[in-house]
Design a protein around this motif. Structure first.
Motif, PDB file in Angstrom:
ATOM      1  N   SER A 173      23.268  -4.441   9.388  1.00 35.82           N
ATOM      2  CA  SER A 173      22.822  -4.256  10.769  1.00 35.82           C
ATOM      3  C   SER A 173      21.412  -3.662  10.803  1.00 35.82           C
ATOM      4  CB  SER A 173      23.805  -3.357  11.522  1.00 35.82           C
ATOM      5  OG  SER A 173      23.356  -3.139  12.835  1.00 35.82           O
ATOM      6  N   SER A 174      21.155  -2.702   9.923  1.00 34.07           N
ATOM      7  CA  SER A 174      19.811  -2.114   9.881  1.00 34.07           C
ATOM      8  C   SER A 174      18.791  -3.151   9.400  1.00 34.07           C
ATOM      9  CB  SER A 174      19.784  -0.855   9.016  1.00 34.07           C
ATOM     10  OG  SER A 174      19.860  -1.170   7.649  1.00 34.07           O
ATOM     11  N   THR A 223      17.970  -5.440  12.370  1.00 32.23           N
ATOM     12  CA  THR A 223      17.085  -4.752  13.314  1.00 32.23           C
ATOM     13  C   THR A 223      15.660  -4.704  12.784  1.00 32.23           C
ATOM     14  OG1 THR A 223      18.921  -3.435  14.153  1.00 32.23           O
ATOM     15  CG2 THR A 223      16.700  -2.570  14.528  1.00 32.23           C
ATOM     16  N   SER A 224      15.493  -4.340  11.520  1.00 39.02           N
ATOM     17  CA  SER A 224      14.159  -4.225  10.925  1.00 39.02           C
ATOM     18  C   SER A 224      13.435  -5.565  10.872  1.00 39.02           C
ATOM     19  CB  SER A 224      14.257  -3.639   9.517  1.00 39.02           C
ATOM     20  OG  SER A 224      14.743  -2.327   9.563  1.00 39.02           O
ATOM     21  N   ARG A 229      12.415  -7.096  14.456  1.00 39.88           N
ATOM     22  CA  ARG A 229      11.215  -6.482  15.051  1.00 39.88           C
ATOM     23  C   ARG A 229       9.942  -7.238  14.669  1.00 39.88           C
ATOM     24  NH1 ARG A 229      13.052  -0.929  13.059  1.00 39.88           N
ATOM     25  NH2 ARG A 229      14.311  -0.204  14.792  1.00 39.88           N
TER      26      ARG A 229
END
Length: 157
Positions: free
Chosen positions: A141-142, A145-146, A149
């Protein structure tokens, strides 16, 4: 009395997340250089070939999170949108990391990341124990997100 031999853990963790990009673009984020753009502390040091050329047999080192890791590229296929690496944390654990990017829409890709790891020591057992299904899901999940972006908003494309 004989001592019971240590049992070494073996785990497979796999998960999928979506990115607003074509599969070829999504796969680029999982090359050693592409990962620099989104992964904190990621700084590959190329061993062979020294220029970091994406080819089977590419060997590089990282130290993300203060953990020295050796990598061997098995394949980086821009036709099937798949990459596979051998990942070795000396004295701790080793295994493979496989990334597969599949189109799910005109400008969306499902990215499946599979870690298959075997402990080599008590420290490796602790590391694999900490890589619970929930921890693995949080890690992916991280990543999503990264990486997202860095991509244009699909509503504006």
């Amino acid at each position: 009395m004989s001592e019971t031999p240590m049992q070494f853990m073996h785990v497979t963790r796999s998960g999928t997340f979506h990115l607003p990009a074509a599969p070829g673009r999504a796969l680029e984020f999982f090359s050693p250089e592409g990962e620099r753009d989104w992964a904190p502390d990621w700084s590959p040091e190329y061993v062979y070939p020294a220029d970091g050329r994406l080819q089977p047999g590419l060997v590089f080192r990282t130290a993300s999170g203060g953990e020295p890791t050796l990598w061997l590229l098995l394949r980086f296929d821009t036709l099937t949108f798949e990459a596979q690496y051998v990942r070795i944390v000396p004295g701790s654990r080793l295994g493979t990391v496989t990334v597969s990017c599949k189109p799910t829409g005109a400008r969306e890709t499902a990215v499946t990341v599979t870690y298959e790891l075997t402990a080599l020591s008590a420290a490796g057992n602790r590391a694999l124990d900490a890589l619970s299904p929930a921890a693995y899901e949080a890690m992916l999940s991280s990543w999503q997100t990264s990486i997202a972006r860095l991509l244009p908003d699909p509503g504006t494309a």
